[in-house]
Design a protein around this motif. Structure first.
Motif, PDB file in Angstrom:
ATOM      1  N   ALA A 294       0.824  -1.200   0.000  1.00  0.00           N
ATOM      2  CA  ALA A 294       0.000   0.000   0.000  1.00  0.00           C
ATOM      3  C   ALA A 294       0.868   1.264   0.000  1.00  0.00           C
ATOM      4  O   ALA A 294       0.519   2.280  -0.582  1.00  0.00           O
ATOM      5  N   GLU A 295       2.014   1.159   0.674  1.00  0.00           N
ATOM      6  CA  GLU A 295       2.921   2.308   0.773  1.00  0.00           C
ATOM      7  C   GLU A 295       4.152   2.034  -0.068  1.00  0.00           C
ATOM      8  O   GLU A 295       4.485   0.887  -0.349  1.00  0.00           O
ATOM      9  N   ARG A 296       4.845   3.098  -0.412  1.00  0.00           N
ATOM     10  CA  ARG A 296       6.089   2.928  -1.132  1.00  0.00           C
ATOM     11  C   ARG A 296       7.113   2.280  -0.210  1.00  0.00           C
ATOM     12  O   ARG A 296       7.261   2.684   0.937  1.00  0.00           O
ATOM     13  N   GLY A 297       7.752   1.214  -0.688  1.00  0.00           N
ATOM     14  CA  GLY A 297       8.726   0.503   0.128  1.00  0.00           C
ATOM     15  C   GLY A 297       9.928   1.383   0.444  1.00  0.00           C
ATOM     16  O   GLY A 297      10.260   2.295  -0.304  1.00  0.00           O
ATOM     17  N   GLN A 305       4.074   2.942  -9.200  1.00  0.00           N
ATOM     18  CA  GLN A 305       2.724   3.073  -8.663  1.00  0.00           C
ATOM     19  C   GLN A 305       1.703   2.590  -9.691  1.00  0.00           C
ATOM     20  O   GLN A 305       1.902   2.729 -10.897  1.00  0.00           O
ATOM     21  N   GLY A 306       0.599   2.003  -9.192  1.00  0.00           N
ATOM     22  CA  GLY A 306      -0.432   1.541 -10.098  1.00  0.00           C
ATOM     23  C   GLY A 306      -1.784   1.497  -9.419  1.00  0.00           C
ATOM     24  O   GLY A 306      -1.914   1.805  -8.232  1.00  0.00           O
ATOM     25  N   VAL A 322      -2.935  -5.092 -11.852  1.00  0.00           N
ATOM     26  CA  VAL A 322      -2.661  -3.698 -11.520  1.00  0.00           C
ATOM     27  C   VAL A 322      -2.319  -2.958 -12.802  1.00  0.00           C
ATOM     28  O   VAL A 322      -1.405  -3.358 -13.529  1.00  0.00           O
ATOM     29  N   SER A 323      -3.073  -1.921 -13.089  1.00  0.00           N
ATOM     30  CA  SER A 323      -2.743  -1.160 -14.286  1.00  0.00           C
ATOM     31  C   SER A 323      -1.735  -0.080 -13.908  1.00  0.00           C
ATOM     32  O   SER A 323      -1.858   0.583 -12.879  1.00  0.00           O
ATOM     33  N   VAL A 324      -0.710  -0.008 -14.740  1.00  0.00           N
ATOM     34  CA  VAL A 324       0.380   0.929 -14.489  1.00  0.00           C
ATOM     35  C   VAL A 324       0.464   1.851 -15.692  1.00  0.00           C
ATOM     36  O   VAL A 324       0.362   1.372 -16.827  1.00  0.00           O
ATOM     37  N   GLU A 349      -9.538  -0.052  -7.768  1.00  0.00           N
ATOM     38  CA  GLU A 349      -9.222   1.361  -7.989  1.00  0.00           C
ATOM     39  C   GLU A 349      -8.385   1.965  -6.868  1.00  0.00           C
ATOM     40  O   GLU A 349      -8.150   3.161  -6.848  1.00  0.00           O
ATOM     41  N   SER A 350      -7.959   1.131  -5.891  1.00  0.00           N
ATOM     42  CA  SER A 350      -7.086   1.699  -4.877  1.00  0.00           C
ATOM     43  C   SER A 350      -5.658   1.759  -5.431  1.00  0.00           C
ATOM     44  O   SER A 350      -5.268   0.957  -6.279  1.00  0.00           O
ATOM     45  N   THR A 351      -4.917   2.696  -4.957  1.00  0.00           N
ATOM     46  CA  THR A 351      -3.562   2.906  -5.452  1.00  0.00           C
ATOM     47  C   THR A 351      -2.596   2.048  -4.647  1.00  0.00           C
ATOM     48  O   THR A 351      -2.681   1.978  -3.421  1.00  0.00           O
ATOM     49  N   VAL A 352      -1.715   1.367  -5.356  1.00  0.00           N
ATOM     50  CA  VAL A 352      -0.759   0.492  -4.685  1.00  0.00           C
ATOM     51  C   VAL A 352       0.619   0.707  -5.296  1.00  0.00           C
ATOM     52  O   VAL A 352       0.776   1.345  -6.347  1.00  0.00           O
ATOM     53  N   TRP A 353       1.603   0.147  -4.636  1.00  0.00           N
ATOM     54  CA  TRP A 353       2.976   0.193  -5.141  1.00  0.00           C
ATOM     55  C   TRP A 353       3.443  -1.213  -5.485  1.00  0.00           C
ATOM     56  O   TRP A 353       3.194  -2.156  -4.752  1.00  0.00           O
ATOM     57  N   LEU A 354       4.090  -1.329  -6.650  1.00  0.00           N
ATOM     58  CA  LEU A 354       4.668  -2.614  -7.050  1.00  0.00           C
ATOM     59  C   LEU A 354       6.177  -2.489  -6.963  1.00  0.00           C
ATOM     60  O   LEU A 354       6.755  -1.507  -7.441  1.00  0.00           O
ATOM     61  N   SER A 355       6.805  -3.484  -6.371  1.00  0.00           N
ATOM     62  CA  SER A 355       8.262  -3.454  -6.344  1.00  0.00           C
ATOM     63  C   SER A 355       8.794  -4.818  -6.740  1.00  0.00           C
ATOM     64  O   SER A 355       8.072  -5.816  -6.722  1.00  0.00           O
TER      65      SER A 355
END
Lengths: 367, 310
Positions: A294-297, A305-306, A322-324, A349-355
């Motif tokens: 949910a947060e940036r690592g 972000q996506g 997740v659409s980026v 539609e919630s914003t998440v972070w992919l790492s």
């Protein structure tokens, strides 16, 4: 039994049916004692290859060698191969015992010895006491076992299996996969296995040839196929994969700077020839190599972000799409079941972070 | 859940009319549905076969006196049919000729059916129809054609003479049991080709490949797989030829000569010139009984043989 000499080899083999090219200049070798799978979609020529090994088709050009002997002049009934057919081909007018003993009829073996071997074979495929049954009194899995016993009793050098598990339900199929693998290890015969089920191929094989359009795209161990596919096609066929277009900005000291469509500018180690400055390539990453948060690592890993689009429930895990920005298709991310239903539910539609880890990226040539 | 289904289904039969119930009974009975499908055939068979058949059965126990029937029950006709050497000889000859004819026809038809089933790829049906072309012409015409071929100065004899292979025409060709066998075999070939073809066509080709894979050459494979699996067709073909040819009287009359006469010629004569209908009927049933016994024996034996190979 196991040695590393080429035991079965195809040398530049092609097969044409009229104007259709079923197998196109195919060459590979199979070692003795291997469990080798031919994997590909229907119509890729894998069954034709198997039938050429068994002698039911002859190559239009090229030569098939088994144990060093060229096979072009050896008729199927004299080849050191036996086959388990897709529909099992159990002789309906004979009972199980006669089916299994069929190949020994003219082998000048004493009756008692034949009976002993049949019992042994029934034992091996876990069908003791089934000798007097007819084929119509057997279930699919039992027929498959009879076909296996019938082929193995001939003690072939190579056993050919043409999608033998295709007609079974998933549970039985998985059970048979384990048994087949154990059987192959105990008899030590080279198995050549045709399947369109990539999971099955990964489970069973020591090596796999991925085929398409009559060609072998890659011949490698399951691990190598999964982790180091050589092309987008192979990567797409084996497991699920996310693809992202990229441009090579610079290559220096085995490190490449890539400008990706969606994942931003990234640096990754690159040793392949096709990663040249200015070249368009594809970056691939497995769903389970992407980490969702949910947060940036804060661990310094590359991230982007996506927005969550959809998710598919697969039981033990979820695939969240997740659409980026910049990516053509939403990226699939595999998350364990627990994480998805964890403290903070992941809404659409919630914003998440992919790492991802640096070594999770696979660079593939653009085709 | 369970309670509701009981409530729903329990009152239903009570509310149904007798027609509804009859219809439900009809729907639930496979046998009834089967008989309904068969009913047109059953009606025709009932009237055109069973009734005349019954009349003949009754008549076979009567006695002919001049132009009248003595309707007192007697087994005399049957006793005569069994005891009189000429009847026994003719029945035996009929069975022999039919048996030879059956074997010859099946042996000749099998390769033809095999060829179409395994080696013809396109237009199989056209091939099969071509094989039945002889049936497009009349039975009599075909027999006369064979007369021309087999005759003293016929095609075969003049051909062989022309080639210098024989000096005198072969007399045994026409007006002999040989002629009867040849003519009948040709006439009934289609009845053998079709069932054999169908049983061969039904064989899964992967079974043949499996046999080859297990080390069978072409001959071993034929004996091990193809022949046993086509036996149902062979059995049907044999019966379809044997049963009607025993009773054939046209062919023996026209090409059989004195040595080629069969039991049916005698039966026909009983109803015609000799005018002893009860005797004719008894002979017909005598023949039917023998043919039925032989056929059942044949089916039983082949079935036993099939069981033994497994």
């Amino acid at each position: 039994m196991t040695n590393n000499d080429a035991f079965v080899s195809l040398a530049d083999v092609s097969k044409h049916f009229g104007s259709v090219v079923a197998v196109d200049h195919l060459s590979f070798t199979i070692n003795s004692g291997e469990f080798f799978s031919l994997l590909g979609p229907s119509g890729c020529g894998k069954t034709t290859v198997l039938r050429m090994l068994g002698g039911f088709e002859s190559p239009t050009t090229g030569e098939v060698y088994i144990d060093g002997v060229p096979m072009s002049e050896v008729p199927p009934h004299h080849r050191p191969t036996n086959m388990v057919f897709q529909n099992y081909a159990i002789f309906p007018h004979l009972n199980v015992r006669a089916n299994i003993a069929y190949g020994l009829r003219y082998d000048k073996i004493e009756k008692a010895e034949v009976a002993r071997r049949v019992e042994e074979a029934l034992e091996m495929v876990k069908l003791p006491g089934f000798g007097k049954r007819r084929s119509n009194e057997l279930s699919g899995g039992q027929r498959q076992r009879v076909a296996l016993a019938r082929a193995l009793i001939k003690r072939p050098k190579v056993l050919l299996l043409d999608e033998p598990l295709g007609a079974l339900d998933k549970k039985l199929r998985e059970e048979m996969q384990l048994e087949l693998r154990a059987l192959q290890e105990s008899v030590g015969i080279t198995f050549i296995f045709v399947t369109h089920d990539q999971e099955e191929a990964l489970t069973l094989s020591s090596r796999i040839a991925v085929m398409a359009r009559g060609k072998a795209l890659q011949v490698a161990s399951p691990k190598d196929l999964y982790n180091h596919p050589v092309s987008v096609e192979v990567a797409d066929f084996i497991g699920q994969m996310n693809f992202v277009k990229a441009q090579v900005m610079d290559v220096r000291n085995g490190e490449a700077l890539l400008d990706t469509a969606g994942l931003g500018k990234i640096t990754t180690s690159a040793s392949s020839d096709f990663v040249r400055k200015g070249a368009a390539i594809i970056v691939a990453i497995r769903p389970e190599k992407l980490l969702l948060s949910a947060e940036r690592g804060s661990d310094g890993r590359a991230s982007v972000q996506g927005t969550i689009k959809t998710s598919t429930y697969l039981g033990d895990r979820n695939h969240i799409y997740v659409s980026v920005d910049g990516c053509e298709k939403p990226l699939a991310v595999a998350t364990p079941e627990a994480q998805a239903s964890g403290e903070k539910p992941l809404d659409r539609e919630s914003t998440v972070w992919l790492s991802w880890a640096d070594n999770a990226l696979i660079l593939l040539p653009h085709d | 859940m369970i309670e509701t289904t009981i409530e729903v289904s329990a009152p239903a039969p009570r509310s149904r009319s007798w027609r509804g119930r009859l219809y439900a009974w009809y729907l639930s009975s496979d046998a009834l549905k089967g008989f309904t499908l068969l009913s047109p055939t059953l009606l025709v068979m009932g009237f055109t076969m069973c009734i005349p058949f019954g009349i003949m059965v009754v008549m076979s126990f009567w006695t002919q006196i001049g132009f009248e029937f003595d309707t007192v029950f007697t087994l005399g006709n049957y006793a005569e049919a069994i005891e009189k050497p000429v009847y026994r000889a003719l029945l035996l000859r009929s069975l022999t000729i039919s048996s030879i004819c059956t074997v010859v026809t099946v042996l000749v038809s099998y390769p033809m059916a095999y060829y179409v089933a395994f080696h013809v790829r396109k237009r199989k049906m056209a091939w099969i129809i071509l094989m039945t072309v002889p049936f497009f012409s009349s039975y009599l015409l075909r027999i006369f054609a064979w007369k021309v071929i087999l005759g003293y100065n016929g095609v075969i004899n003049s051909g062989l003479k022309g080639l210098g292979l024989i000096e005198q025409p072969l007399a045994f060709l026409l007006y002999s049991p040989t002629a009867v066998v040849i003519t009948l075999a040709h006439a009934w070939a289609a009845f053998a080709i079709l069932p054999i073809f169908i049983s061969l066509e039904k064989i899964d080709r992967s079974l043949l490949e499996a046999a080859t894979d297990l080390g069978d050459g072409p001959v071993k494979r034929f004996l091990g797989i193809t022949l046993p699996l086509s036996m149902p067709g062979v059995i049907v073909a044999s019966l379809m030829i044997f049963i009607p040819t025993v009773g054939d009287y046209v062919t023996p009359t026209l090409v059989g000569g004195p040595d080629g006469l069969m039991i049916a010629n005698l039966i026909q004569a009983q109803f015609g010139l000799i005018n002893n209908w009860p005797m004719g009927a008894a002979l017909a049933f005598d023949m039917m009984l023998v043919v039925a016994v032989i056929s059942l024996l044949y089916i039983w034996l082949t079935r036993k043989a099939m069981e033994n190979i497994a």
